[in-house]
Write a protein that holds these residues in place. Structure first.
Motif, PDB file in Angstrom:
ATOM      1  N   ASN A 101       5.941   0.432  -9.816  1.00 22.42           N
ATOM      2  CA  ASN A 101       6.469   0.551  -8.462  1.00 22.42           C
ATOM      3  C   ASN A 101       5.361   0.752  -7.429  1.00 22.42           C
ATOM      4  OD1 ASN A 101       8.870   1.926 -10.268  1.00 22.42           O
ATOM      5  ND2 ASN A 101       9.628   0.617  -8.627  1.00 22.42           N
ATOM      6  N   PHE A 102       4.364  -0.131  -7.472  1.00 21.97           N
ATOM      7  CA  PHE A 102       3.322  -0.101  -6.445  1.00 21.97           C
ATOM      8  C   PHE A 102       3.917  -0.582  -5.126  1.00 21.97           C
ATOM      9  CE2 PHE A 102       1.019  -1.227 -10.450  1.00 21.97           C
ATOM     10  CZ  PHE A 102       0.425   0.009 -10.642  1.00 21.97           C
ATOM     11  N   SER A 103       3.781   0.230  -4.100  1.00 23.41           N
ATOM     12  CA  SER A 103       4.372  -0.116  -2.813  1.00 23.41           C
ATOM     13  C   SER A 103       3.383  -0.063  -1.659  1.00 23.41           C
ATOM     14  CB  SER A 103       5.556   0.815  -2.507  1.00 23.41           C
ATOM     15  OG  SER A 103       5.110   2.165  -2.466  1.00 23.41           O
ATOM     16  N   THR A 104       2.264   0.610  -1.819  1.00 23.35           N
ATOM     17  CA  THR A 104       1.337   0.824  -0.704  1.00 23.35           C
ATOM     18  C   THR A 104      -0.083   0.541  -1.148  1.00 23.35           C
ATOM     19  OG1 THR A 104       2.791   2.566   0.118  1.00 23.35           O
ATOM     20  CG2 THR A 104       0.588   2.459   1.047  1.00 23.35           C
ATOM     21  N   PHE A 105      -0.816  -0.241  -0.339  1.00 26.16           N
ATOM     22  CA  PHE A 105      -2.217  -0.549  -0.589  1.00 26.16           C
ATOM     23  C   PHE A 105      -3.072   0.057   0.522  1.00 26.16           C
ATOM     24  CE2 PHE A 105      -2.342  -4.577  -3.439  1.00 26.16           C
ATOM     25  CZ  PHE A 105      -1.513  -3.949  -4.344  1.00 26.16           C
ATOM     26  N   LEU A 106      -4.241   0.547   0.149  1.00 20.39           N
ATOM     27  CA  LEU A 106      -5.235   1.028   1.108  1.00 20.39           C
ATOM     28  C   LEU A 106      -6.613   0.679   0.563  1.00 20.39           C
ATOM     29  CD1 LEU A 106      -5.896   2.639   3.705  1.00 20.39           C
ATOM     30  CD2 LEU A 106      -5.994   4.689   2.291  1.00 20.39           C
ATOM     31  N   LEU A 107      -7.390  -0.069   1.333  1.00 20.92           N
ATOM     32  CA  LEU A 107      -8.682  -0.565   0.874  1.00 20.92           C
ATOM     33  C   LEU A 107      -9.814   0.081   1.640  1.00 20.92           C
ATOM     34  CD1 LEU A 107     -10.304  -2.618  -0.853  1.00 20.92           C
ATOM     35  CD2 LEU A 107     -10.050  -4.238   1.045  1.00 20.92           C
ATOM     36  N   ASP A 108     -10.785   0.599   0.916  1.00 22.76           N
ATOM     37  CA  ASP A 108     -12.037   1.079   1.492  1.00 22.76           C
ATOM     38  C   ASP A 108     -13.009  -0.100   1.494  1.00 22.76           C
ATOM     39  OD1 ASP A 108     -14.288   2.331   2.332  1.00 22.76           O
ATOM     40  OD2 ASP A 108     -14.315   3.890   0.795  1.00 22.76           O
ATOM     41  N   ARG A 109     -13.171  -0.754   2.644  1.00 27.48           N
ATOM     42  CA  ARG A 109     -13.945  -1.987   2.703  1.00 27.48           C
ATOM     43  C   ARG A 109     -15.431  -1.754   2.474  1.00 27.48           C
ATOM     44  NH1 ARG A 109     -10.727  -6.080   4.340  1.00 27.48           N
ATOM     45  NH2 ARG A 109      -8.740  -5.500   5.303  1.00 27.48           N
ATOM     46  N   SER A 110     -15.901  -0.569   2.685  1.00 27.28           N
ATOM     47  CA  SER A 110     -17.321  -0.305   2.456  1.00 27.28           C
ATOM     48  C   SER A 110     -17.640  -0.227   0.966  1.00 27.28           C
ATOM     49  CB  SER A 110     -17.735   0.997   3.150  1.00 27.28           C
ATOM     50  OG  SER A 110     -16.974   2.083   2.635  1.00 27.28           O
ATOM     51  N   SER A 111     -16.784   0.342   0.185  1.00 23.49           N
ATOM     52  CA  SER A 111     -17.040   0.498  -1.246  1.00 23.49           C
ATOM     53  C   SER A 111     -16.253  -0.484  -2.109  1.00 23.49           C
ATOM     54  CB  SER A 111     -16.694   1.925  -1.692  1.00 23.49           C
ATOM     55  OG  SER A 111     -15.306   2.193  -1.497  1.00 23.49           O
ATOM     56  N   GLY A 112     -15.228  -1.120  -1.541  1.00 19.72           N
ATOM     57  CA  GLY A 112     -14.405  -2.027  -2.328  1.00 19.72           C
ATOM     58  C   GLY A 112     -13.393  -1.333  -3.204  1.00 19.72           C
ATOM     59  N   MET A 113     -13.156  -0.043  -2.992  1.00 16.17           N
ATOM     60  CA  MET A 113     -12.167   0.691  -3.777  1.00 16.17           C
ATOM     61  C   MET A 113     -10.776   0.472  -3.177  1.00 16.17           C
ATOM     62  SD  MET A 113     -13.941   1.947  -6.217  1.00 16.17           S
ATOM     63  CE  MET A 113     -12.678   2.957  -6.950  1.00 16.17           C
ATOM     64  N   LEU A 114      -9.845   0.128  -4.037  1.00 19.08           N
ATOM     65  CA  LEU A 114      -8.467  -0.114  -3.624  1.00 19.08           C
ATOM     66  C   LEU A 114      -7.593   1.012  -4.164  1.00 19.08           C
ATOM     67  CD1 LEU A 114      -6.324  -1.986  -2.324  1.00 19.08           C
ATOM     68  CD2 LEU A 114      -6.097  -3.089  -4.571  1.00 19.08           C
ATOM     69  N   PHE A 115      -6.866   1.658  -3.259  1.00 20.83           N
ATOM     70  CA  PHE A 115      -5.959   2.751  -3.632  1.00 20.83           C
ATOM     71  C   PHE A 115      -4.530   2.225  -3.587  1.00 20.83           C
ATOM     72  CE2 PHE A 115      -9.733   4.514  -1.618  1.00 20.83           C
ATOM     73  CZ  PHE A 115     -10.169   5.427  -2.570  1.00 20.83           C
ATOM     74  N   LEU A 116      -3.787   2.542  -4.640  1.00 19.28           N
ATOM     75  CA  LEU A 116      -2.420   2.057  -4.789  1.00 19.28           C
ATOM     76  C   LEU A 116      -1.460   3.234  -4.889  1.00 19.28           C
ATOM     77  CD1 LEU A 116      -4.461   0.147  -6.696  1.00 19.28           C
ATOM     78  CD2 LEU A 116      -2.363  -1.145  -6.969  1.00 19.28           C
ATOM     79  N   GLY A 117      -0.440   3.216  -4.042  1.00 22.40           N
ATOM     80  CA  GLY A 117       0.616   4.212  -4.125  1.00 22.40           C
ATOM     81  C   GLY A 117       1.739   3.714  -5.019  1.00 22.40           C
ATOM     82  N   ALA A 118       2.094   4.499  -6.036  1.00 17.93           N
ATOM     83  CA  ALA A 118       3.097   4.091  -7.011  1.00 17.93           C
ATOM     84  C   ALA A 118       4.141   5.200  -7.155  1.00 17.93           C
ATOM     85  CB  ALA A 118       2.433   3.786  -8.354  1.00 17.93           C
ATOM     86  N   ARG A 119       4.910   5.129  -8.215  1.00 21.30           N
ATOM     87  CA  ARG A 119       5.915   6.159  -8.482  1.00 21.30           C
ATOM     88  C   ARG A 119       5.262   7.281  -9.270  1.00 21.30           C
ATOM     89  NH1 ARG A 119      11.035   5.094 -12.347  1.00 21.30           N
ATOM     90  NH2 ARG A 119       9.382   5.336 -13.898  1.00 21.30           N
ATOM     91  N   ASP A 120       5.257   8.451  -8.673  1.00 23.11           N
ATOM     92  CA  ASP A 120       4.716   9.670  -9.291  1.00 23.11           C
ATOM     93  C   ASP A 120       3.223   9.559  -9.574  1.00 23.11           C
ATOM     94  OD1 ASP A 120       7.265  10.796  -9.308  1.00 23.11           O
ATOM     95  OD2 ASP A 120       7.711  10.036 -11.311  1.00 23.11           O
ATOM     96  N   ALA A 121       2.509   8.625  -8.912  1.00 20.47           N
ATOM     97  CA  ALA A 121       1.093   8.460  -9.224  1.00 20.47           C
ATOM     98  C   ALA A 121       0.377   7.769  -8.081  1.00 20.47           C
ATOM     99  CB  ALA A 121       0.897   7.672 -10.513  1.00 20.47           C
TER     100      ALA A 121
END
Length: 853
Positions: A48-68
């Motif tokens: 249930n990934f619903s939200t993406f957030l990207l740190d363009r300087s480091s290339g790290m992608l954060f994903l909001g999911a269910r309970d995680a």
């Protein structure tokens, strides 16, 4: 740039993602494009990934999911993702279920991920219908702890929706969070608010249907004015995009319209009127309409914000993804709106509902300073340094007139039938001087990514790539360093998104000619921008015929009779496609595809021909896009069975018709015999049929009906019977049915009588009186005689009125003689009918027993 919050898909997708089957007869494949896909197994059960957030300087992608919350290194997808668990206690989940919510929804769905200036991420989740927010430390990738060792949380009401499936959007502007979400447990209150910052500056919209009418929030964007391009000192603005029910249209059904709303960053509400409410809230209608056809697309599903000239906020354009409320099939369109056009409408006339005649008119006069205007240098010079100093007449006016009279209109760049796009991202192909060259990256509800080249007002489909299973809709697309990060509720994909080298053959490269691509030395290479005479059609004609652009390979399809088949035809341009097929009326064209009902007439060759896009002063180039041969699985067998079945049915009809003729001959014999008895002078005196006992055999109506010769044996008659001291009236079953041509509907007599007995406790019992003979049929001569004599009651009344002095015994003798004659005739009829094979019974019927219903 804003990020759209897309509704998450339920956990049941886990059951579907592993068992996907799809069959296509044609389409644009992805070629040799590189695709890196992380399937659900790589995420260790997190879904249930619903939200993406990207740190363009480091290339790290954060994903909001269910309970995680997960962290993925887009530079190295082989590296295992980091995982933070933030779930809901068991007691709180049980309490959520007790309030009427489902077990699946009573989890913590992460719906908000936004960077904070302190090197942390602000995280908000639904938290079992009690929204909560926390702080994620980037250095340690852990949630900030409270003094008791648990997660430090603060209320998320107004910052995050209660329900996982609710539409929602949020954007961070200068470290302050602006959201558009529901603000109560039931999901009936909607707010566009400043959700963080100083408590006295947290303001929201007025609770009025004139402000927000059952909205579905889609996207938001923060437009920050630069000092160089802002000589008037105009305030920064936040734009919200949503679809709501229009109050200005009084129709038989709810009309949905797309809106854009604007608020100013420095707005802090009014002093008396509009306290803690927006004083700059204005909204306008977005119109995405194809004027030649009159088709309007009124449901907004996604918006992508892009500056056509980097560093110039005034060049911002909003690419909107639309569908239609009035179309029953899947439909998608893309329209682009400029920031300057939106601001022009916001500075135009207001719309007002005049209470006396219920008509919308332009309000007059408009107070000064202009209602809804953002603060600038001129207003500050007049003493309006803050919205708290605005006069009440200005605030009252903007409270009652949030809607603008004019609409922001645009023509669609792209319209696709039978496809539902869910997400949109745009990459710019040209320089700032040529902002009309772009590539649209469109995600579908079936896990596909489509690329469309837009050059001026012409859109050309470049490729279609299948990334996920058909049950995984694309719900996030982020563009980074020439790559597209595409997400679904279960998976993540990284796809190369830019460059002419992506196009593997001459045909696809030629369609990207407007982007500066040309086919040279068996490769698609970057070249100078095309000249006035260098078009896509010219590039397509230069492609070698071995590419089979307009010479597709025929496909043979073995089909069965009665099958409904859809033959696809890939439409590469907005021009029409036509089909050549055998002459019949069993086809129906759905846009470029053809629906065929398989019969013997529809077997044969089908050819689809489309017209390539060309300049207005040139003839279109025809191009074959599909050739199909429909053949039956076993045509000879199917035809033999059909013909054999037809012969059997015809034989039965003939047999039934002959039986009807024989029955008609015997029927005429009885009628002739009755008339001969009359001519012999045998009168019928008043007999037992006129007594009380005889009346029990008559119908319940006062005047018995004389049956005609055509319906003598086809009409049922009523009988009465006394049970438990109660007289009941019933209707017998039909003896014979002789209707239609030759009475081919069949002749039958069951002899079943259904009586209603109110005294037995139920009132309904079934009694069967099944008499059998060698022929499987048995007529009751007693019932038949009663029916025959029923039609002669009038004759009896005439004889009795004449005062005939015959004894009753003589009349009885005549009746007995008539009944004997009828009995002999019926017996002969039974023997005659028994000779027909259709009336023979293989075995005697079992005795019927009484049963209750």
């Amino acid at each position: 740039m804003s990020r759209t919050r897309i509704t998450p898909v339920g956990a049941m997708l886990w059951l579907l993602c592993g068992a996907t089957w799809a069959a296509t007869l044609g389409g644009l494949e992805g070629g040799n494009i590189r695709k890196d896909i992380l399937d659900p197994k790589r995420f260790g059960g997190v879904a249930n990934f619903s939200t993406f957030l990207l740190d363009r300087s480091s290339g790290m992608l954060f994903l909001g999911a269910r309970d995680a919350i997960l962290s993925v290194d887009t530079n190295n997808l082989d590296k295992p993702p980091l995982n933070i668990t933030w779930d809901v206690p068991e007691e709180k989940r049980r309490s959520c279920v007790a309030k009427g919510k489902t077990e699946v929804d009573c989890h913590n769905y992460i719906r908000l991920l936004e960077f904070l200036e302190e090197g942390s991420i602000y995280v908000c989740g639904t938290y079992a219908f009690d929204p909560q927010c926390a702080f994620l430390e980037l250095s340690t990738f852990t949630l900030k702890k409270a003094k008791d060792g648990g997660v430090q949380m603060e209320t998320g009401k107004g910052k995050c929706p209660f329900e996982p499936s609710q539409h929602y959007t949020a954007v961070m502007a200068g470290g302050i969070l602006y959201t558009a979400a529901t603000s109560n447990f039931l999901g009936t209150l909607f707010d566009i608010s400043r959700a963080t910052g100083l408590e006295q500056e947290r303001i929201r919209t007025e609770r009025s249907i004139n402000w927000l009418s059952d909205p579905e929030f889609v996207s938001s964007a923060f437009i920050q004015q630069s000092a160089d391009s802002n000589p008037t000192g105009d305030d920064d603005k936040i734009y919200f995009f949503f679809t709501e029910v229009a109050k200005e249209y009084d129709l038989y059904t709810k009309v949905k319209v797309p809106r854009v709303a604007r608020v100013c960053k420095s707005d802090v509400g009014g002093m008396k009127t509009l306290q803690r409410r927006w004083t700059t809230f204005l909204k306008a209608q977005l119109v995405c309409e194809d004027k030649p056809s009159g088709q309007r697309y009124n449901i907004l599903t996604d918006v992508f914000t892009m500056q056509h000239t980097q560093g110039d906020p005034s060049s911002t354009h909003f690419y909107g993804l639309f569908t239609s409320q009035w179309e029953h099939e899947e439909l998608s369109a893309v329209c682009v709106f400029s920031l300057s056009d939106i601001n022009k409408v916001m500075d135009g006339p207001f719309k007002e509902l005049k209470k006396t005649c219920e008509n919308w008119i332009n309000p007059e006069p408009i107070p000064t300073p202009r209602p809804g205007q953002c603060l600038n240098n001129a207003l500050k010079a007049e003493g309006f340094e803050s919205s708290l100093k605005l006069p009440d007449k200005v605030l009252t006016f903007v409270r009652d007139h949030p809607l603008m009279e004019n609409s922001v209109t645009a023509a669609p760049l792209l319209v696709r039938k039978r496809i539902r796009y869910t997400k949109l991202a745009v990459t710019q192909a040209g320089s700032g001087e040529e902002p009309t060259r772009a590539v649209l990256h469109l995600g579908t509800d079936r896990g596909e990514l489509h690329q469309v080249a837009v050059v001026g007002q012409n859109a050309t489909l470049l490729r279609e790539m299948s990334l996920f299973t058909a049950q995984e809709p694309v719900n996030n697309i982020l563009l980074h360093k020439g790559q597209a990060l595409v997400g679904s509720p279960l998976s993540l994909a990284r796809v190369q998104a830019e460059g002419c080298a992506l196009y593997p053959n001459c045909e696809v490269c030629a369609r990207a000619r407007g982007l500066g691509c040309v086919w040279k030395e068996d490769a698609c290479r970057v070249t100078a921008k095309p000249g006035p005479g260098d078009t896509v059609e010219d590039a397509l004609m230069k492609c070698d015929t071995k590419d089979e652009r307009c010479h597709p390979s025929p496909r043979e399809l073995k089909v069965s009779m009665g099958l409904h088949l859809l033959l696809p035809c890939v439409q590469l341009s907005p021009r029409p496609c036509s089909w050549e097929h055998p002459p019949h009326r069993h086809t129906r064209q759905h846009h470029s595809n053809l629906e065929v009902t398989v019969t013997e007439e529809t077997l044969g060759k089908y050819i689809c021909t489309c017209q390539e896009v060309g300049p207005a002063n040139r003839d279109p180039v025809p191009c074959r896009r599909g050739i199909y041969h429909l053949t039956g699985e076993d045509p000879s067998l199917g035809g033999t069975v059909a013909r054999a079945g037809s012969r059997h049915v015809l034989a039965i009809y003939i047999l039934v018709f002959v039986a009807g003729l024989v029955f008609g001959v015997f029927f005429l014999y009885f009628i002739t015999r009755r008339h001969s008895i009359r001519r012999q002078g045998h009168h019928l005196p008043d007999n037992s049929l006129s007594s009380e006992k005889g009346r029990d055999l008559l119908g319940s109506s006062a005047t018995p009906q004389s049956p005609s010769s055509a319906s003598l044996l086809s009409e049922g008659f009523r009988l009465t019977e006394k049970r438990n001291g109660t007289e009941t009236s019933t209707t017998t079953a039909t003896l014979f049915s002789n209707q239609g041509n030759g009475g081919h509907h069949g002749n039958s007599y069951t002899g079943n009588l259904i009586h209603s007995n109110p005294s037995n406790g139920h009132g309904n019992s079934l009694y069967s009186n099944c008499n059998t003979s060698s022929s499987g049929m048995k007529f009751s001569s007693e019932i038949l005689a009663a029916d025959m004599l029923d039609g002669r009651t009038g004759e009896r009344e005439r004889v009795r009125s004449e005062g005939g002095g015959r004894e009753s015994g003589e009349g009885n003798e005549v009746d007995e003689g008539l009944q004997d004659g009828l009995a002999e005739g019926i017996k002969g009829l039974e023997e005659e009918l028994a000779s027909f094979p259709m009336f023979k019974s293989p075995a005697p019927l079992a005795k019927c027993e009484e049963s209750s219903i």
